[in-house]
Design a protein around this motif. Structure first.
Motif, PDB file in Angstrom:
ATOM      1  N   UNK A 608       0.860  -1.178   0.000  1.00  0.00           N
ATOM      2  CA  UNK A 608       0.000   0.000   0.000  1.00  0.00           C
ATOM      3  C   UNK A 608       0.903   1.237   0.000  1.00  0.00           C
ATOM      4  N   UNK A 609       1.081   1.797  -1.161  1.00  0.00           N
ATOM      5  CA  UNK A 609       1.978   2.938  -1.282  1.00  0.00           C
ATOM      6  C   UNK A 609       3.401   2.530  -0.976  1.00  0.00           C
ATOM      7  N   UNK A 610       3.958   3.114   0.041  1.00  0.00           N
ATOM      8  CA  UNK A 610       5.347   2.834   0.384  1.00  0.00           C
ATOM      9  C   UNK A 610       5.484   1.875   1.562  1.00  0.00           C
ATOM     10  N   UNK A 611       4.389   1.226   1.951  1.00  0.00           N
ATOM     11  CA  UNK A 611       4.450   0.304   3.081  1.00  0.00           C
ATOM     12  C   UNK A 611       3.957  -1.079   2.673  1.00  0.00           C
ATOM     13  N   UNK A 612       4.446  -2.095   3.405  1.00  0.00           N
ATOM     14  CA  UNK A 612       4.033  -3.480   3.197  1.00  0.00           C
ATOM     15  C   UNK A 612       3.218  -3.933   4.399  1.00  0.00           C
ATOM     16  N   UNK A 613       1.919  -4.163   4.179  1.00  0.00           N
ATOM     17  CA  UNK A 613       1.018  -4.607   5.241  1.00  0.00           C
ATOM     18  C   UNK A 613       0.955  -6.134   5.255  1.00  0.00           C
ATOM     19  N   UNK A 626      16.040   0.004  14.973  1.00  0.00           N
ATOM     20  CA  UNK A 626      17.189   0.917  14.962  1.00  0.00           C
ATOM     21  C   UNK A 626      18.517   0.218  14.723  1.00  0.00           C
ATOM     22  N   UNK A 627      18.606  -1.088  15.069  1.00  0.00           N
ATOM     23  CA  UNK A 627      19.857  -1.809  14.838  1.00  0.00           C
ATOM     24  C   UNK A 627      19.812  -2.612  13.544  1.00  0.00           C
ATOM     25  N   UNK A 628      18.999  -2.136  12.573  1.00  0.00           N
ATOM     26  CA  UNK A 628      19.002  -2.659  11.200  1.00  0.00           C
ATOM     27  C   UNK A 628      18.582  -4.124  11.104  1.00  0.00           C
ATOM     28  N   UNK A 629      17.457  -4.452  11.732  1.00  0.00           N
ATOM     29  CA  UNK A 629      16.824  -5.750  11.543  1.00  0.00           C
ATOM     30  C   UNK A 629      15.383  -5.517  11.098  1.00  0.00           C
ATOM     31  N   UNK A 630      14.724  -6.584  10.661  1.00  0.00           N
ATOM     32  CA  UNK A 630      13.331  -6.502  10.248  1.00  0.00           C
ATOM     33  C   UNK A 630      12.433  -7.070  11.340  1.00  0.00           C
ATOM     34  N   UNK A 631      11.265  -6.471  11.481  1.00  0.00           N
ATOM     35  CA  UNK A 631      10.248  -7.054  12.340  1.00  0.00           C
ATOM     36  C   UNK A 631       8.892  -6.505  11.913  1.00  0.00           C
ATOM     37  N   UNK A 632       7.838  -7.110  12.455  1.00  0.00           N
ATOM     38  CA  UNK A 632       6.482  -6.615  12.237  1.00  0.00           C
ATOM     39  C   UNK A 632       6.090  -5.746  13.415  1.00  0.00           C
ATOM     40  N   UNK A 633       5.505  -4.600  13.139  1.00  0.00           N
ATOM     41  CA  UNK A 633       5.042  -3.740  14.216  1.00  0.00           C
ATOM     42  C   UNK A 633       3.735  -3.088  13.788  1.00  0.00           C
ATOM     43  N   UNK A 634       2.931  -2.631  14.742  1.00  0.00           N
ATOM     44  CA  UNK A 634       1.663  -1.986  14.378  1.00  0.00           C
ATOM     45  C   UNK A 634       1.891  -0.840  13.402  1.00  0.00           C
ATOM     46  N   UNK A 635       1.089  -0.803  12.353  1.00  0.00           N
ATOM     47  CA  UNK A 635       1.235   0.235  11.343  1.00  0.00           C
ATOM     48  C   UNK A 635       0.971   1.598  11.980  1.00  0.00           C
ATOM     49  N   UNK A 636       1.920   2.502  11.843  1.00  0.00           N
ATOM     50  CA  UNK A 636       1.816   3.831  12.434  1.00  0.00           C
ATOM     51  C   UNK A 636       0.845   4.682  11.629  1.00  0.00           C
ATOM     52  N   UNK A 637       0.193   5.595  12.342  1.00  0.00           N
ATOM     53  CA  UNK A 637      -0.699   6.536  11.661  1.00  0.00           C
ATOM     54  C   UNK A 637       0.119   7.490  10.810  1.00  0.00           C
ATOM     55  N   UNK A 653      10.114   4.175   9.986  1.00  0.00           N
ATOM     56  CA  UNK A 653      10.684   2.832  10.007  1.00  0.00           C
ATOM     57  C   UNK A 653       9.898   1.859   9.135  1.00  0.00           C
ATOM     58  N   UNK A 654       8.682   2.247   8.732  1.00  0.00           N
ATOM     59  CA  UNK A 654       7.838   1.374   7.918  1.00  0.00           C
ATOM     60  C   UNK A 654       7.792   1.798   6.448  1.00  0.00           C
ATOM     61  N   UNK A 655       8.448   2.881   6.121  1.00  0.00           N
ATOM     62  CA  UNK A 655       8.403   3.418   4.759  1.00  0.00           C
ATOM     63  C   UNK A 655       9.567   2.845   3.956  1.00  0.00           C
ATOM     64  N   UNK A 656       9.246   2.344   2.742  1.00  0.00           N
ATOM     65  CA  UNK A 656      10.250   1.779   1.853  1.00  0.00           C
ATOM     66  C   UNK A 656      10.179   2.460   0.488  1.00  0.00           C
ATOM     67  N   UNK A 657      11.296   2.482  -0.182  1.00  0.00           N
ATOM     68  CA  UNK A 657      11.336   2.910  -1.580  1.00  0.00           C
ATOM     69  C   UNK A 657      11.587   1.679  -2.444  1.00  0.00           C
ATOM     70  N   UNK A 658      10.726   1.470  -3.431  1.00  0.00           N
ATOM     71  CA  UNK A 658      10.831   0.321  -4.317  1.00  0.00           C
ATOM     72  C   UNK A 658      11.384   0.804  -5.661  1.00  0.00           C
ATOM     73  N   UNK A 659      12.645   0.534  -5.905  1.00  0.00           N
ATOM     74  CA  UNK A 659      13.308   1.015  -7.114  1.00  0.00           C
ATOM     75  C   UNK A 659      13.531  -0.138  -8.077  1.00  0.00           C
ATOM     76  N   UNK A 660      13.173   0.027  -9.370  1.00  0.00           N
ATOM     77  CA  UNK A 660      13.416  -1.044 -10.344  1.00  0.00           C
ATOM     78  C   UNK A 660      14.886  -1.448 -10.354  1.00  0.00           C
ATOM     79  N   UNK A 661      15.120  -2.760 -10.419  1.00  0.00           N
ATOM     80  CA  UNK A 661      16.488  -3.278 -10.374  1.00  0.00           C
ATOM     81  C   UNK A 661      16.976  -3.619 -11.778  1.00  0.00           C
TER      82      UNK A 661
END
Length: 800
Positions: A608-613, A626-637, A653-661
């Motif tokens: 959904x946009x820049x986030x993965x639900x 903050x220490x560069x790992x992945x986890x699931x957390x409640x989606x922030x408003x 922390x939930x926003x990603x940029x999806x760039x063509x590779x």
């Protein structure tokens, strides 16, 4: 491939020969039958062997027809296979040629950049020479060209036996002094600033600086190379003087320092040399330098440093804008053997911090909270709670207004932490400046064991005393945590009343304010915590750190009451942390939830946009810790003007940029990715890190500096599985594992629910901490009847 093709053709030829032989045999048999009168044909034409118009197919030829049809199909299949192989070969050749063109283009671009950098460096050197000529003409001085100086050491010093062995040389000096004595004092160093830093123009009319270099038994070659680098790489309009403060050295070759300084063609008063008659360390020497300085900005350098092009302008500019700023350059390591400056841009950025033993640490900076000012992210200053100590710039009036240094801090250590607390709590700020680079030799030796004036001094006593004075003046009630981790209760620390008066005079803030607003990412242990063992029901096995220093598994060991590795604190806030520092990091138990798994265990996401639900729970999002790992957390408003800092940080922390590779089709196909699937790189945006499979099919993925290569290419299939595009059967999924990691505040994966002798991770409350059969610890579904999930807390002895 060619051998298999050849074998198939040979087999086909054999089959054809056999079938032709059978056909001849059948025809002969038919002819015999016709001649003996056994034929029942009633045709009036040419007989059974003819091809008359009655449409009857001869018997022998009719039997061969299916076989020949099989042969034709086989031939067509072989032709198709050959054509496919030809196309694959053509595609492979095209891909190879494309890759070669890309490599060639990259090589040409790299060569062009190098040529441009060399040209720019030449132009910069010419410009500096012109500036110096103008300054010299205006001031009547002779210093306008690059300074050159030859090291003149007598033979007995150059041939010192200590220099013949790397072991003895490093034990005495901590680096390759023989190499240093051979290198020119004035030598070129690369301009390692980013292109964005090089493009910055600084205002005219900035104040001059007094560069203060304190030294004790510093070899002549490194000390002079430091001085020459400052002269040659500092614009004359910004350099007021260089002050050399000798902390009562005993090294014989330093008697040659005045003779070398006289050979430098610089204006009178540019270099000043001062000798102290006491040797009590960094604080006394720096205060003496500040007292002797005659310019408004003080720049302190360690004696074994070397500045690089463009080093001072960004430091002075920040103080010129706001005199309450204390600024620190990027301190770049110098190779101990070759004495080369380590290259490379320091990104993602870092900052200085501290632990509760009052040790300086380096931690990742938060891009959104710690970068200040405008401009490109790679040029923006970084808020730093603590500075390393040896290299920094400060307004002279501010330095003395804030009490200079505590004169009772002796020899080495604590002064940088004390100054950092004091600057922040008393209204100033502290920044690391990415566009300023200074090289530093991180010497590998015991500085106290080779100091002839400290042979009879209990240095450990003074190091502890220094830290206690910092805690007593600046840390308020949090000093109890320091005392607990250092076991220094009741130790003598002298009179601190004058330092407390400095705090009162400057109306300085509380240490809690500092923790909440500056060192916000420092984990704060419980005050007056009760340590103890987390043991099995029969108290035979205990949870153990087992020697892990930074990050690793937790195990089980036989319980031992005085074993530090088994002493934990179960915090009412939900943390479980080790009650001592294995090295410089306080370790907490955490649960890793995200790993590379097989498809059957993979999570499914909706973009959904820049986030993965998470499809299974759309209220949770894929996020970064903050220490560069992945986890699931409640989606922030979504962020708003009224959003708190914590809310904004959670959203970022939930926003990603999806760039063509830019991917290789064959490699993608080999991983099972259907043609036409979008392949992308998942970037964290401004932080410059990307999701990376870390070259593994299973295990924990990482967030690594973006390069866009095969390990950072991902796909989101039609069902929502997030998978590596180049590693077959490597999906992002859930895989619960308990580990030790650096304690991080306000992170759910470090939080535990302690209820009825069971520990459940906050992220998975239906699972429990479980003792395994091989001294390992697991996270398994809770079972009320399982003794392996029942734990007892055994408080540490009072004399622990």
């Amino acid at each position: 491939m060619r051998g298999a093709r050849k074998r198939e053709l040979v087999l086909l030829a054999v089959v054809v020969v056999v079938l032709l032989g059978l056909r001849t045999l059948n025809n002969n048999n038919n002819s015999s039958s016709s001649g003996s009168g056994s034929s029942t044909s009633t045709g009036t034409g040419t007989g059974d062997g003819g091809s008359g118009g009655n449409g009857v197919v001869p018997r022998g030829q009719g039997d061969d027809a299916p076989v020949l049809e099989d042969l034709r199909r086989m031939q067509a299949k072989q032709d198709m296979l050959a054509q496919q192989q030809k196309l694959e070969a053509e595609n492979a050749e095209k891909e190879r040629q494309l890759q070669e063109r890309q490599w060639q283009a990259e090589a040409e671009a790299q060569l062009k950049r190098k040529q441009e950098e060399q040209q720019q460096q030449q132009q910069q050197q010419q410009g500096q020479q012109q500036q110096r000529a103008v300054a010299a003409a205006a001031g009547g001085g002779a210093w306008w060209q690059p300074v050159h100086l030859e090291l003149d050491l007598p033979k007995n010093i150059r041939d010192d036996p200590i220099l013949n062995s790397r072991e003895s040389m490093y034990r005495q000096y901590g680096f390759n002094l023989k190499k240093s004595n051979e290198l020119p004092l004035a030598h070129d160093v690369p301009d390692i600033r980013s292109d964005e830093c090089k493009a910055i123009t600084y205002p005219r009319g900035m104040p001059k600086s007094s560069v203060i270099i304190i030294y004790y038994n510093e070899p002549l070659s490194t000390l002079l190379r430091n001085v020459v680098s400052v002269l040659n790489r500092t614009p004359p309009e910004l350099l007021g003087e260089i002050l050399l403060i000798d902390d009562n050295s005993t090294l014989p070759e330093l008697q040659l320092l005045p003779k070398h300084l006289k050979k430098l063609k610089v204006p009178d008063g540019m270099i000043k040399l001062f000798h102290r008659h006491v040797h009590d360390g960094i604080v006394g020497a720096r205060v003496r330098g500040a007292q002797e300085a005659s310019h408004p900005i003080l720049v302190f350098l360690d004696s074994h440093s070397e500045v690089s092009p463009g080093w001072i302008e960004p430091l002075v500019a920040r103080i010129h804008e706001d005199r309450t700023r204390v600024v620190v350059p990027n301190i770049r390591g110098i190779d101990l053997d070759k004495l080369d400056l380590f290259p490379g841009e320091l990104w993602p950025p870092a900052k200085g911090s501290f632990n509760w033993r009052l040790t300086f640490t380096i931690v990742p900076a938060n891009i959104d909270r710690d970068l200040v000012g405008d401009g490109h992210p790679h040029t923006r200053p970084i808020r730093s709670p603590v500075m390393p100590g040896g290299l920094f710039a400060i307004d002279k009036d501010l330095f003395f207004q804030l009490g200079a240094y505590d004169p009772e801090i002796k020899y080495y250590g604590a002064e940088h932490v004390e100054l950092s607390f004091r600057v922040w709590q008393c209204g100033g700020s502290m920044e690391w400046i990415p566009c300023s680079n200074v090289g530093h030799i991180y010497r590998e030796f015991n500085r106290f064991s080779v100091d002839p004036k400290l042979k009879s001094v209990n240095v450990g006593y003074y190091l502890d005393r220094n830290d206690i004075r910092v805690a007593e003046v600046w840390m308020d009630e949090y000093k109890k945590i320091f005392y607990d981790f250092r076991h220094l209760h009741g130790k003598e620390f002298g009179d601190v009343s004058s330092r407390r008066q400095v705090r009162e005079a400057n109306q300085c803030r509380s240490f809690k304010w500092y923790l909440d607003n500056v060192a916000y990412d420092v984990f704060v242990p419980d005050i007056d915590a009760t340590p103890g063992q987390i043991a099995s029901k029969d108290e035979a096995q205990c949870l153990s750190n087992n020697g892990v220093k930074d990050d690793g598994p937790v195990t089980l060991q036989s319980c031992a009451p005085h074993n530090d590795q088994q002493q934990w604190v179960v915090s009412p806030r939900g943390y479980i942390y080790l009650n001592h520092y294995p090295r410089v990091t306080l370790l907490c138990l955490r649960v890793d939830t995200i790993a590379l798994v097989g498809r059957s265990d993979a999570l499914t996401f909706e973009r959904r946009g820049s986030r993965l639900h998470n499809k299974a729970d759309p209220s949770s999002c894929l996020a970064r810790t903050p220490d560069n790992r992945l986890h699931l957390q409640p989606c922030a408003a979504q962020s708003s003007d009224s959003a708190s800092t914590v809310q904004t940080a959670a959203l970022q922390a939930q926003v990603w940029e999806f760039k063509p590779a830019e991917h290789a089709p064959r490699r993608i196909a080999a991983a099972g990715v259907p043609p036409g699937t979008e392949v992308f790189v998942m970037s964290t945006g401004k932080s410059g890190t990307c999701l990376d499979n870390m070259q593994q099919q299973r295990g924990v993925p990482g967030l690594y500096g973006c390069h866009g290569g095969f390990t950072q290419q991902w796909v989101l299939d039609t069902e929502g599985h997030l998978a590596s595009a180049t590693m077959a059967d490597a999906y992002i999924g859930l895989s619960l594992a308990v580990r030790q990691g650096a304690c991080t505040p306000d992170q759910d994966d470090y939080m535990w629910i302690h209820k009825e002798k069971r520990f459940s991770p906050k992220l998975q409350p239906t699972h429990c901490l479980t003792r395994g059969k091989q001294d390992d610890v697991q996270i398994l579904p809770c079972d009320e009847d399982s003794d392996a999930q029942s734990w007892s807390f055994v408080a540490a002895p009072k004399n622990y």
